[in-house]
Design an enzyme around this catalytic site. Structure first.
Site, PDB file in Angstrom:
ATOM      1  CG  ASP A   1      -2.051   0.988   1.136  1.00 51.34           C
ATOM      2  OD1 ASP A   1      -2.353   1.431   0.010  1.00 51.34           O
ATOM      3  OD2 ASP A   1      -2.613   1.360   2.181  1.00 51.34           O
TER       4      ASP A   1
ATOM      5  CB  CYS B   1     -22.805   1.693   2.542  1.00 50.34           C
ATOM      6  SG  CYS B   1     -21.675   3.112   2.458  1.00 50.34           S
TER       7      CYS B   1
ATOM      8  CB  CYS C   1     -15.905   5.908   1.459  1.00 49.43           C
ATOM      9  SG  CYS C   1     -15.215   4.530   2.397  1.00 49.43           S
TER      10      CYS C   1
ATOM     11  CB  CYS D   1     -16.447   2.716   8.042  1.00 54.66           C
ATOM     12  SG  CYS D   1     -18.134   2.061   8.046  1.00 54.66           S
TER      13      CYS D   1
END
Length: 374
Positions: free
Chosen positions: A155, A219, A235, A262
């Site tokens: 990442d 969501c 998001c 989240c």
């Protein structure tokens, strides 16, 4: 067996790679798969996503678009990508005793006075854990096949890691856009080693989401706008981690008590009943971050924040964004019917105490939190 020399990698070792999976698993990886570097199908999808502005203010996504679709530009000579999975679900007594750990985690979000932190961020920074072990894996590969060219990523560069993992057969892309695996759900990190070695490529697997829409339905901010389509600007993970400015007022109530990341789309996913406990102690919760009050987190000074989050991914967002997120969570707690009158009074007092010392950005969010409850 043919002797190995740095200038003559052994074809026998390259073509018979069960040893590679054994080495990866001995280092704590759940699995390893191999893909080629053809990203021609992924490129148009990325361009469409960027042109729609769904990456928000993650400008690095567009600045390095060409590198994402041409892995060889990141490391010259790359012809294969080794993608690893590392499970991060912490092996705690709470996790083991829960009838369904996913429901137990969702219940934490109903505790308005507590701060909810994404599971992956409660322990040690995964970047460091994976990078060190990927380097160890590269060293072991070199012992087997001789000298070769490689570069490790965790990442940490313009790498389309989910796309590469999907190509390699490590799993399939779920409707929430994360990688899903039949044996491990989605509660894992991905890491890559770009190599110039012609390892045999693993075939991709078929998707198994079917008609399920659990991740879309749950969501809180409707960030999953359609199957396999994510608008990062909505998001909660983006808003609390990547976004550096003011959180849109209309989205603040939807954050609830989520102050860093989240997990909702993953907690709703049926495949995560197969999520694997981590073999490593690195991902065990630190400083009580699996169950901690907003008031306690708010009481941390900047020195406390830096010290307690040393070696944690949370440290990367900085103290200002941390306070911003907490202010929103505390404002939502003040509006919750589940928060007692005495706790509301304590929250209001704690917010007011810092009004004169915080940055303008944090003050804006404190003002919002308090104004909702006048």
């Amino acid at each position: 067996m043919t002797p190995l020399t740095p200038s003559n990698p052994s074809a026998e070792w390259i073509n018979q790679i069960d040893w590679l999976r054994d080495e990866a698993r001995s280092l704590g990886f759940g699995d390893i798969r191999i893909s080629d570097t053809d990203m021609s199908q992924a490129g148009p999808k990325l361009r469409e996503w960027l042109e729609a502005g769904r990456h928000g203010d993650m400008n690095y996504m567009s600045q390095h678009e060409h590198l994402r679709v041409q892995p060889a530009l990141l490391h010259e000579g790359t012809i294969r990508v080794l993608t690893v999975r590392m499970d991060y679900l912490p092996d705690t007594s709470e996790m083991r005793s829960a009838i369904d750990w996913r429901q137990a985690e969702l219940q934490k979000e109903q505790q308005a006075g507590d701060g909810t932190i994404a599971i992956y961020a409660r322990g040690r920074d995964y970047h460091k854990v994976l990078r060190l072990r990927l380097q160890d894996l590269a060293n072991r590969i070199q012992e087997k096949i001789g000298s070769f060219g490689y570069r490790v990523f965790v990442d940490s560069g313009p790498v389309m890691e989910v796309e590469l993992a999907q190509k390699s057969g490590l799993g399939w892309r779920g409707k929430h856009t994360l990688l899903l695996n039949r044996e491990a759900g989605s509660m894992f990190f991905l890491g890559e080693i770009f190599v110039d070695v012609p390892f045999p490529v693993d075939p991709p697997v078929t998707g198994h989401c079917g008609e399920c829409s659990a991740c879309i339905d749950i969501c809180p901010t409707q960030a999953i706008t359609a199957p396999y389509q994510l608008d990062a600007r909505r998001c909660i993970s983006y808003l609390t981690i990547e976004h550096k400015g003011s959180i849109p007022v209309e989205l603040r109530p939807l954050l609830g008590n989520r102050v860093y990341g989240c997990d909702d789309c993953q907690l709703a996913c049926p495949w995560n009943k197969f999520a694997q406990m981590s073999q490593l102690p690195d991902f065990l919760p630190r400083h009580g971050l699996d169950r901690i009050s907003l008031l306690e987190l708010w009481s941390w000074s900047e020195d406390d924040f830096l010290k307690r989050h040393e070696g944690s991914p949370i440290r990367r967002i900085g103290y200002q964004a941390w306070q911003r997120n907490l202010a929103v969570g505390m404002g939502n707690a003040l509006r919750s019917a589940k928060t007692s009158a005495s706790d509301k009074a304590s929250i209001q007092s704690a917010l007011k105490t810092k009004l004169e010392t915080v940055s303008p950005l944090v003050k804006e969010h404190i003002d919002w939190a308090l104004s909702e409850n006048i």
